[in-house]
Design a protein around this motif. Structure first.
Motif, PDB file in Angstrom:
ATOM      1  N   VAL A  49      37.975  73.096  60.250  1.00 32.77           N
ATOM      2  CA  VAL A  49      38.774  72.937  61.472  1.00 32.77           C
ATOM      3  C   VAL A  49      40.196  73.433  61.248  1.00 32.77           C
ATOM      4  N   ILE A  50      40.804  73.075  60.129  1.00 33.92           N
ATOM      5  CA  ILE A  50      42.185  73.498  59.833  1.00 33.92           C
ATOM      6  C   ILE A  50      42.260  75.012  59.681  1.00 33.92           C
ATOM      7  N   ALA A  51      41.305  75.570  58.941  1.00 33.11           N
ATOM      8  CA  ALA A  51      41.321  77.023  58.730  1.00 33.11           C
ATOM      9  C   ALA A  51      41.183  77.768  60.054  1.00 33.11           C
ATOM     10  N   THR A  52      40.329  77.260  60.933  1.00 32.57           N
ATOM     11  CA  THR A  52      40.174  77.896  62.246  1.00 32.57           C
ATOM     12  C   THR A  52      41.462  77.801  63.048  1.00 32.57           C
ATOM     13  N   GLY A  53      42.113  76.628  62.990  1.00 34.20           N
ATOM     14  CA  GLY A  53      43.375  76.460  63.710  1.00 34.20           C
ATOM     15  C   GLY A  53      44.473  77.353  63.171  1.00 34.20           C
ATOM     16  N   VAL A  54      44.532  77.507  61.865  1.00 38.03           N
ATOM     17  CA  VAL A  54      45.535  78.426  61.280  1.00 38.03           C
ATOM     18  C   VAL A  54      45.238  79.860  61.697  1.00 38.03           C
ATOM     19  N   TYR A  55      43.948  80.202  61.718  1.00 37.48           N
ATOM     20  CA  TYR A  55      43.568  81.557  62.125  1.00 37.48           C
ATOM     21  C   TYR A  55      43.997  81.844  63.556  1.00 37.48           C
ATOM     22  N   GLN A  56      43.935  80.813  64.417  1.00 33.11           N
ATOM     23  CA  GLN A  56      44.329  81.018  65.813  1.00 33.11           C
ATOM     24  C   GLN A  56      45.797  80.659  66.068  1.00 33.11           C
ATOM     25  N   ASN A  57      46.537  80.455  64.990  1.00 30.44           N
ATOM     26  CA  ASN A  57      47.997  80.243  65.053  1.00 30.44           C
ATOM     27  C   ASN A  57      48.404  78.994  65.837  1.00 30.44           C
ATOM     28  N   ILE A  58      47.542  77.962  65.824  1.00 26.88           N
ATOM     29  CA  ILE A  58      47.994  76.709  66.442  1.00 26.88           C
ATOM     30  C   ILE A  58      48.461  75.720  65.367  1.00 26.88           C
ATOM     31  N   PHE A  59      48.131  75.988  64.088  1.00 29.28           N
ATOM     32  CA  PHE A  59      48.621  75.169  62.974  1.00 29.28           C
ATOM     33  C   PHE A  59      49.504  76.032  62.085  1.00 29.28           C
ATOM     34  N   VAL A  60      50.436  75.395  61.425  1.00 32.85           N
ATOM     35  CA  VAL A  60      51.313  76.133  60.500  1.00 32.85           C
ATOM     36  C   VAL A  60      50.499  76.572  59.292  1.00 32.85           C
ATOM     37  N   HIS A  61      50.904  77.706  58.697  1.00 34.87           N
ATOM     38  CA  HIS A  61      50.102  78.282  57.619  1.00 34.87           C
ATOM     39  C   HIS A  61      50.100  77.429  56.340  1.00 34.87           C
ATOM     40  N   TRP A  62      51.172  76.665  56.150  1.00 41.60           N
ATOM     41  CA  TRP A  62      51.182  75.885  54.895  1.00 41.60           C
ATOM     42  C   TRP A  62      50.107  74.792  54.862  1.00 41.60           C
ATOM     43  N   LEU A  63      49.435  74.527  56.006  1.00 35.74           N
ATOM     44  CA  LEU A  63      48.339  73.561  56.004  1.00 35.74           C
ATOM     45  C   LEU A  63      47.143  74.038  55.174  1.00 35.74           C
ATOM     46  N   LEU A  64      47.133  75.374  54.896  1.00 37.07           N
ATOM     47  CA  LEU A  64      46.052  75.877  54.045  1.00 37.07           C
ATOM     48  C   LEU A  64      46.103  75.257  52.651  1.00 37.07           C
ATOM     49  N   TRP A  65      47.325  74.859  52.252  1.00 38.65           N
ATOM     50  CA  TRP A  65      47.417  74.162  50.959  1.00 38.65           C
ATOM     51  C   TRP A  65      46.671  72.809  51.023  1.00 38.65           C
ATOM     52  N   LEU A  66      46.716  72.198  52.229  1.00 41.25           N
ATOM     53  CA  LEU A  66      45.982  70.944  52.389  1.00 41.25           C
ATOM     54  C   LEU A  66      44.476  71.179  52.342  1.00 41.25           C
ATOM     55  N   VAL A  67      44.049  72.377  52.790  1.00 38.91           N
ATOM     56  CA  VAL A  67      42.634  72.720  52.681  1.00 38.91           C
ATOM     57  C   VAL A  67      42.211  72.750  51.218  1.00 38.91           C
ATOM     58  N   ALA A  68      43.051  73.372  50.391  1.00 38.39           N
ATOM     59  CA  ALA A  68      42.745  73.436  48.960  1.00 38.39           C
ATOM     60  C   ALA A  68      42.706  72.029  48.350  1.00 38.39           C
ATOM     61  N   MET A  69      43.677  71.215  48.742  1.00 39.70           N
ATOM     62  CA  MET A  69      43.704  69.848  48.221  1.00 39.70           C
ATOM     63  C   MET A  69      42.484  69.047  48.707  1.00 39.70           C
ATOM     64  N   GLY A  70      42.105  69.305  49.959  1.00 41.75           N
ATOM     65  CA  GLY A  70      40.946  68.601  50.502  1.00 41.75           C
ATOM     66  C   GLY A  70      39.660  68.951  49.797  1.00 41.75           C
ATOM     67  N   MET A  71      39.549  70.165  49.282  1.00 40.20           N
ATOM     68  CA  MET A  71      38.344  70.553  48.554  1.00 40.20           C
ATOM     69  C   MET A  71      38.325  69.981  47.142  1.00 40.20           C
ATOM     70  N   VAL A  72      39.508  69.653  46.616  1.00 39.86           N
ATOM     71  CA  VAL A  72      39.589  69.095  45.260  1.00 39.86           C
ATOM     72  C   VAL A  72      39.432  67.569  45.289  1.00 39.86           C
ATOM     73  N   TRP A  73      39.934  66.923  46.351  1.00 38.57           N
ATOM     74  CA  TRP A  73      39.986  65.460  46.387  1.00 38.57           C
ATOM     75  C   TRP A  73      38.620  64.768  46.220  1.00 38.57           C
ATOM     76  N   PRO A  74      37.522  65.247  46.815  1.00 43.99           N
ATOM     77  CA  PRO A  74      36.235  64.563  46.597  1.00 43.99           C
ATOM     78  C   PRO A  74      35.856  64.455  45.129  1.00 43.99           C
ATOM     79  N   HIS A  75      36.164  65.502  44.341  1.00 45.54           N
ATOM     80  CA  HIS A  75      35.834  65.462  42.915  1.00 45.54           C
ATOM     81  C   HIS A  75      36.720  64.449  42.189  1.00 45.54           C
ATOM     82  N   VAL A  76      37.994  64.394  42.577  1.00 48.16           N
ATOM     83  CA  VAL A  76      38.909  63.421  41.961  1.00 48.16           C
ATOM     84  C   VAL A  76      38.453  61.996  42.297  1.00 48.16           C
ATOM     85  N   ALA A  77      38.100  61.764  43.566  1.00 49.36           N
ATOM     86  CA  ALA A  77      37.649  60.435  43.975  1.00 49.36           C
ATOM     87  C   ALA A  77      36.375  60.029  43.237  1.00 49.36           C
TER      88      ALA A  77
END
Length: 479
Positions: A49-77
């Motif tokens: 959802v975030i990546a799609t929103g960034v692609y359509q310029n409704i979210f700021v681009h730095w949220l992509l860093w949150l995408v990376a963190m979101g993919m790592v967090w399940p393994h940490v948890a």
């Protein structure tokens, strides 16, 4: 935002497995959708959802860093809940989900509260909270999500346009739908597994109950109940207790066994044991064993009403058995058994060793001691229809039961001669007010226990006695 299977019974702190405790078998474990897989699914859906929103310029681009963190967090948890000391922490799954709610609220704030994506993420969070911890978890999760969202919006502010483009909205709805459907499917599978497990446990319980009732036939009811209720451990252990010990056998049984066929003799003996056992259980006796035509019963273990009451119950049982034997003898006579069978009994009261004797793989719940030998000796000395008791027993029951002195006997294990007494009857049944009457002659037998006769039976008995009396008078007049 983690997967959340239904918390149907007990949930393991680290794995989230639902376990159904079966008292007759090992714990039945029903695996849910793994937390690790569920969290990956939730964070992957959110990242799309975030990546799609960034692609359509409704979210700021730095949220992509949150995408990376979101993919790592399940393994940490997963590492925290399964590989660290926190795995033994109580309610770790609920605590980790609250952390997901805090992350989710911050993420929604960073997205600027854009309507459809915000709703999608909130739905995933609330759905997880409700399944994992019910309303309580949902309330805590909602509060924490709202707090973190408000804090983030206060710092970053909201988006200028809260409406999301069609593509982003569709992706958000689809991602949320996939997460909810997959999680619901695993919850459905778990519920079916739980239902199957409960059915299996119910079947095992019914089988165990049926088996326990079969095994109860080999144990005295008091012993069986104390074992199956957990009051008594099945292990080799004994204790010293003061008990009333009873022995009885049938005088004339040896001669009868030579006259009757084995099948008929077996039927007679089983009928005798069944009737005497019912009398013993009615008075609270613990039936120890049947040996040949002998019965051994004791009072005072595993339950006791006190020494005096135990002794009185034992002697009362013996008197009742003697009376009941007369009724049974009349029934046997009607079946063609002419040999008069009489019961003789011996009772002793004193300290014995009671408990489980034998080996670890084969035990016998019984008693040993000189009082047991004395009761057996008294039974062997008794005449037909006689109840002999020791002095200790006599001293406990003499105020309620009439006895007569029978002198002294010498018994192995006793340093002095042992005084013995013969039981006559209850004091309340002596004299004109006695409730039990008996008359037995050739061609006539009467056993009357007025305390056990109902009003309807009383009328029928009076009619039968009057008819019998009239017939005897007519025969006298004829002669």
């Amino acid at each position: 935002m983690m997967s959340a299977p239904a918390e149907l019974r007990n949930v393991s702190a680290s794995s989230g497995k639902v376990s159904l405790n079966d008292p007759y078998d090992n714990t039945v474990v029903i695996p849910p959708m793994p937390d690790y897989s569920g969290r990956i699914l939730a964070y992957t859906s959110t990242s799309i959802v975030i990546a799609t929103g960034v692609y359509q310029n409704i979210f700021v681009h730095w949220l992509l860093w949150l995408v990376a963190m979101g993919m790592v967090w399940p393994h940490v948890a997963h590492f925290i809940t399964r590989r660290t000391f926190l795995k033994n922490s109580p309610r770790i799954r609920q605590k980790m989900l609250l952390l997901d709610c805090a992350f989710g609220g911050s993420l929604i704030g960073a997205m600027g509260l854009v309507a459809i994506p915000t709703t999608a993420i909130v739905l995933m969070l609330m759905f997880s909270c409700l399944i994992v911890g019910g309303v309580r978890q949902w309330l805590f999760g909602t509060a924490l999500t709202g707090a973190s969202l408000a804090a983030t919006v206060a710092v970053l502010g909201s988006a200028d346009n809260l409406q999301a483009p069609l593509l982003t909205s569709v992706i958000a709805v689809l991602a949320t739908g996939v997460y909810i459907c997959v999680t619901a499917y695993y919850s459905h599978v778990q519920a079916r597994a739980l239902l199957y497990a409960k059915t299996q446990i119910q079947n095992q319980r019914e089988q165990s109950i049926a088996l326990s009732h079969k095994l109860s036939k080999y144990l005295s009811p008091q012993v069986w109940q104390s074992i199956f209720t957990g009051e008594r451990d099945v292990r080799l252990e004994t204790q010293r207790k003061k008990l009333a010990v009873f022995f009885s056998d049938i005088k004339g049984f040896t001669e009868l066994s030579e006259e009757m066929e084995p099948e008929a003799l077996t039927e007679l003996l089983n009928h005798y044991f069944n009737e005497m056992s019912q009398v013993a259980l009615r008075y609270g006796g613990t039936i120890d064993k049947f040996v040949g035509d002998s019965i051994m019963v004791f009072f005072g273990d595993p339950t006791s009403r006190g020494q005096r009451e135990d002794a009185f119950a034992c002697v009362s049982m013996a008197i009742d058995m003697r009376k009941h034997m007369k009724i049974m003898r009349q029934k046997w006579r009607s079946q063609g058994i002419k040999t008069p069978l009489e019961i003789r009994m011996g009772i002793s009261t004193g300290y014995t060793t009671v408990g489980n004797f034998g080996a670890e793989n084969r035990m016998d719940y019984t008693i040993i001691g000189k009082e047991v030998n004395l009761a057996s000796r008294l039974e062997s000395l008794a005449e037909a229809g006689e109840i002999l008791i020791s002095y200790e027993t006599f001293s406990l029951i003499k105020d309620r039961i009439m006895c007569r002195d029978k002198g002294e006997i010498t018994v192995k294990g006793f340093g002095k001669p042992v005084p013995i007494y013969e039981v006559v009857d209850f004091r309340r049944d002596m004299g004109p007010n006695r409730s039990f009457l008996e008359h037995e002659h050739s061609g006539f037998a009467m056993y009357l226990d007025s305390d056990k006769i109902t009003e309807r039976e009383r009328t029928a008995i009076l009619t039968a006695l009057e008819d019998a009396a009239d017939r005897l008078r007519r025969e006298d007049d004829t002669e």
